[in-house]
Design an enzyme around this catalytic site. Structure first.
Site, PDB file in Angstrom:
ATOM      1  N   LYS A 106       0.843  -1.215   0.000  1.00 53.28           N
ATOM      2  CA  LYS A 106       0.000   0.000   0.000  1.00 53.28           C
ATOM      3  C   LYS A 106       0.874   1.260   0.000  1.00 53.28           C
ATOM      4  CE  LYS A 106      -2.007  -1.143   3.927  1.00 53.28           C
ATOM      5  NZ  LYS A 106      -1.281  -2.414   4.217  1.00 53.28           N
ATOM      6  N   ARG A 166      -9.867   0.688   8.283  1.00 53.40           N
ATOM      7  CA  ARG A 166      -9.344  -0.623   8.641  1.00 53.40           C
ATOM      8  C   ARG A 166     -10.388  -1.483   9.332  1.00 53.40           C
ATOM      9  NH1 ARG A 166      -3.651   0.300   8.835  1.00 53.40           N
ATOM     10  NH2 ARG A 166      -2.526  -1.588   9.329  1.00 53.40           N
ATOM     11  N   ARG A 168      11.707  -5.466   4.867  1.00 52.86           N
ATOM     12  CA  ARG A 168      11.471  -4.036   4.615  1.00 52.86           C
ATOM     13  C   ARG A 168      12.463  -3.145   5.368  1.00 52.86           C
ATOM     14  NH1 ARG A 168       5.665  -1.699   5.406  1.00 52.86           N
ATOM     15  NH2 ARG A 168       5.864  -2.771   7.394  1.00 52.86           N
ATOM     16  N   ARG A 171      11.255  -1.015  10.770  1.00 55.99           N
ATOM     17  CA  ARG A 171      10.161  -0.648  11.668  1.00 55.99           C
ATOM     18  C   ARG A 171      10.101  -1.576  12.864  1.00 55.99           C
ATOM     19  NH1 ARG A 171       4.868   0.476   8.065  1.00 55.99           N
ATOM     20  NH2 ARG A 171       3.954  -0.898   9.631  1.00 55.99           N
ATOM     21  N   ARG A 224      -0.214  -8.692  13.616  1.00 59.45           N
ATOM     22  CA  ARG A 224      -0.763  -7.727  12.655  1.00 59.45           C
ATOM     23  C   ARG A 224      -1.570  -8.451  11.579  1.00 59.45           C
ATOM     24  NH1 ARG A 224       4.473  -5.086  10.687  1.00 59.45           N
ATOM     25  NH2 ARG A 224       3.150  -3.945   9.238  1.00 59.45           N
TER      26      ARG A 224
HETATM   27  P1  AP5 Z   1       4.826  -1.554   1.872  1.00 55.02           P
HETATM   28  O1  AP5 Z   1       4.473  -0.728   0.679  1.00 55.02           O
HETATM   29  O2  AP5 Z   1       5.592  -0.908   2.968  1.00 55.02           O
HETATM   30  O3  AP5 Z   1       3.549  -2.333   2.423  1.00 55.02           O
HETATM   31  P2  AP5 Z   1       2.260  -1.787   3.182  1.00 55.02           P
HETATM   32  O4  AP5 Z   1       1.078  -2.477   2.587  1.00 55.02           O
HETATM   33  O5  AP5 Z   1       2.250  -0.295   3.211  1.00 55.02           O
HETATM   34  O6  AP5 Z   1       2.549  -2.428   4.598  1.00 55.02           O
HETATM   35  P3  AP5 Z   1       2.487  -1.812   6.068  1.00 55.02           P
HETATM   36  O7  AP5 Z   1       3.251  -2.781   6.926  1.00 55.02           O
HETATM   37  O8  AP5 Z   1       2.913  -0.385   6.102  1.00 55.02           O
HETATM   38  O9  AP5 Z   1       0.987  -1.912   6.345  1.00 55.02           O
HETATM   39  P4  AP5 Z   1       0.325  -1.959   7.714  1.00 55.02           P
HETATM   40  O10 AP5 Z   1      -1.083  -1.822   7.271  1.00 55.02           O
HETATM   41  O11 AP5 Z   1       0.626  -3.112   8.579  1.00 55.02           O
HETATM   42  O12 AP5 Z   1       1.015  -0.764   8.517  1.00 55.02           O
HETATM   43  P5  AP5 Z   1       0.521   0.692   8.887  1.00 55.02           P
HETATM   44  O13 AP5 Z   1       1.698   1.558   8.885  1.00 55.02           O
HETATM   45  O14 AP5 Z   1      -0.669   1.092   8.072  1.00 55.02           O
HETATM   46  O15 AP5 Z   1       5.650  -2.822   1.315  1.00 55.02           O
HETATM   47  C1  AP5 Z   1       6.149  -3.801   2.206  1.00 55.02           C
HETATM   48  C2  AP5 Z   1       7.504  -4.311   1.687  1.00 55.02           C
HETATM   49  O16 AP5 Z   1       7.296  -5.021   0.452  1.00 55.02           O
HETATM   50  C3  AP5 Z   1       8.515  -3.205   1.362  1.00 55.02           C
HETATM   51  O17 AP5 Z   1       9.783  -3.633   1.741  1.00 55.02           O
HETATM   52  C4  AP5 Z   1       8.416  -3.040  -0.156  1.00 55.02           C
HETATM   53  O18 AP5 Z   1       9.658  -2.626  -0.693  1.00 55.02           O
HETATM   54  C5  AP5 Z   1       8.041  -4.440  -0.602  1.00 55.02           C
HETATM   55  N1  AP5 Z   1       7.186  -4.452  -1.785  1.00 55.02           N
HETATM   56  C6  AP5 Z   1       6.121  -3.639  -2.033  1.00 55.02           C
HETATM   57  N2  AP5 Z   1       5.575  -3.951  -3.223  1.00 55.02           N
HETATM   58  C7  AP5 Z   1       6.291  -4.997  -3.722  1.00 55.02           C
HETATM   59  C8  AP5 Z   1       6.197  -5.773  -4.921  1.00 55.02           C
HETATM   60  N3  AP5 Z   1       5.246  -5.536  -5.843  1.00 55.02           N
HETATM   61  N4  AP5 Z   1       7.073  -6.771  -5.094  1.00 55.02           N
HETATM   62  C9  AP5 Z   1       8.046  -7.029  -4.163  1.00 55.02           C
HETATM   63  N5  AP5 Z   1       8.193  -6.320  -3.018  1.00 55.02           N
HETATM   64  C10 AP5 Z   1       7.318  -5.317  -2.796  1.00 55.02           C
HETATM   65  O19 AP5 Z   1      -0.017   0.485  10.385  1.00 55.02           O
HETATM   66  C11 AP5 Z   1       0.842   0.210  11.458  1.00 55.02           C
HETATM   67  C12 AP5 Z   1       0.042   0.102  12.750  1.00 55.02           C
HETATM   68  O20 AP5 Z   1      -0.627   1.352  13.026  1.00 55.02           O
HETATM   69  C13 AP5 Z   1      -1.094  -0.930  12.741  1.00 55.02           C
HETATM   70  O21 AP5 Z   1      -0.622  -2.218  13.073  1.00 55.02           O
HETATM   71  C14 AP5 Z   1      -2.052  -0.344  13.791  1.00 55.02           C
HETATM   72  O22 AP5 Z   1      -1.610  -0.628  15.105  1.00 55.02           O
HETATM   73  C15 AP5 Z   1      -1.922   1.162  13.581  1.00 55.02           C
HETATM   74  N6  AP5 Z   1      -2.932   1.688  12.633  1.00 55.02           N
HETATM   75  C16 AP5 Z   1      -2.677   2.230  11.405  1.00 55.02           C
HETATM   76  N7  AP5 Z   1      -3.820   2.606  10.813  1.00 55.02           N
HETATM   77  C17 AP5 Z   1      -4.823   2.296  11.676  1.00 55.02           C
HETATM   78  C18 AP5 Z   1      -6.241   2.422  11.617  1.00 55.02           C
HETATM   79  N8  AP5 Z   1      -6.856   2.939  10.531  1.00 55.02           N
HETATM   80  N9  AP5 Z   1      -6.975   1.996  12.685  1.00 55.02           N
HETATM   81  C19 AP5 Z   1      -6.375   1.464  13.783  1.00 55.02           C
HETATM   82  N10 AP5 Z   1      -5.029   1.318  13.889  1.00 55.02           N
HETATM   83  C20 AP5 Z   1      -4.260   1.715  12.847  1.00 55.02           C
END
Ligand code: AP5
Length: 241
Positions: free
Chosen positions: A32, A107, A150, A183, A194
């Site tokens: 994402k 989410r 990552r 991270r 997660r």
């Molecule tokens: P990346 O693009 O970083 O993946 P992502 O989908 O953004 O993954 P996140 O881990 O950031 O998502 P998340 O939803 O767990 O975390 P968030 O920060 O939102 O890609 C991942 C890796 O793959 C990278 O190394 C990249 O290079 C690689 N990659 C990407 N595309 C690729 C491809 N096509 N091929 C190969 N490799 C590839 O949330 C963190 C925490 O915050 C949550 O756990 C929760 O506690 C809290 N939180 C956030 N939002 C909310 C909400 N709305 N409500 C409640 N709690 C929340």
């Protein structure tokens, strides 16, 4: 006779002025953030990553950050009473007038319902628009490898992967040369929590938006550029609808 410089197609609203709200759904590690950065730059709209906003609050030691930190460390979801005011404040900023990419929000079904209400009174470039919802789908084993591999740049936010998109200079950002960081929640025991939270709380949104006819699913297991090309095609196509 029609004036060829004036198109009545809806496409032009988004292409020329306002892409509106774009939601990227997907499991942790689905890509994402990677895709959101590119789409945001393509349309000149902000990437609104709730995870990034929370991490900034944790780093600054704000009240919100202090409450969110232990939940994030365990891989749970931060409660709506903390999330919704934070998101509302962000989406009311002037840079959101033409649209935004929501990365990590909504989410839960509750958050999606809140957003629906919020969008009832929002306009983008003067036009009311529902969200384009794109679900990026990746298999479990690939997610694990992506999350453990990552790394990101603490200065410009660029995302790398030691397995799939390694930096040119070992663990340093290609753009600014800063030391890359991992991270805190990308540890195996937190990753599994997660992914469980995702299955339980977020996966139902695929059904929710599917029933509304808004959902577009894409195979996120292809090279980044291919996923980007399809994501852009969906956004352009949705604009024409
Ligand atoms: P990346 O693009 O970083 O993946 P992502 O989908 O953004 O993954 P996140 O881990 O950031 O998502 P998340 O939803 O767990 O975390 P968030 O920060 O939102 O890609 C991942 C890796 O793959 C990278 O190394 C990249 O290079 C690689 N990659 C990407 N595309 C690729 C491809 N096509 N091929 C190969 N490799 C590839 O949330 C963190 C925490 O915050 C949550 O756990 C929760 O506690 C809290 N939180 C956030 N939002 C909310 C909400 N709305 N409500 C409640 N709690 C929340």
């Amino acid at each position: 006779m029609t004036d060829s410089s004036v198109s009545t197609k809806t496409t032009t609203v988004r292409e020329l002025g306002a892409p509106g709200p774009i939601i990227l759904l997907g499991a942790p590690g689905a890509g994402k953030g990677t895709q959101a950065m590119t789409i945001a730059a393509r349309y000149g709209i902000p990437q609104v990553s709730t995870g990034d906003i929370l991490r900034i609050n944790v780093a600054r030691g704000t009240e919100l950050g202090k409450k969110a930190d232990p939940i994030m460390k365990q891989g749970g979801l931060v409660s709506d009473d903390l999330m919704l005011p934070m998101v509302q404040e962000r989406l009311k900023q002037p840079d959101c007038r033409r649209g935004y990419i929501l990365d990590g929000f909504p989410r839960t079904v509750g958050q999606a319902q809140w957003l629906e209400k919020f969008l009832e009174t929002a306009t983008f470039g003067g036009v009311r628009m529902g969200p384009v919802v794109i679900s990026i789908e990746v298999s479990y084993n690939q997610l694990l490898q992506r999350l453990t591999g990552r790394r990101s740049c603490p200065v410009d936010g660029k995302i790398y992967n030691v397995y799939f998109q390694p930096p040119q200079n070992n663990e340093h950002c290609d753009i600014c040369g800063s030391q890359l960081v991992q991270r805190k929640d990308d540890k195996e025991e937190v990753i599994s929590e997660r992914l469980k939270s995702y299955e339980r709380m977020t996966l139902p949104l695929v059904d929710y938006y599917g029933k509304q006819g808004r959902l577009r699913r894409l195979n996120g297991e292809r090279p980044v550029d291919e996923v980007t090309a399809e994501t852009l095609a969906i956004v352009e196509g949705a604009a024409a609808a």
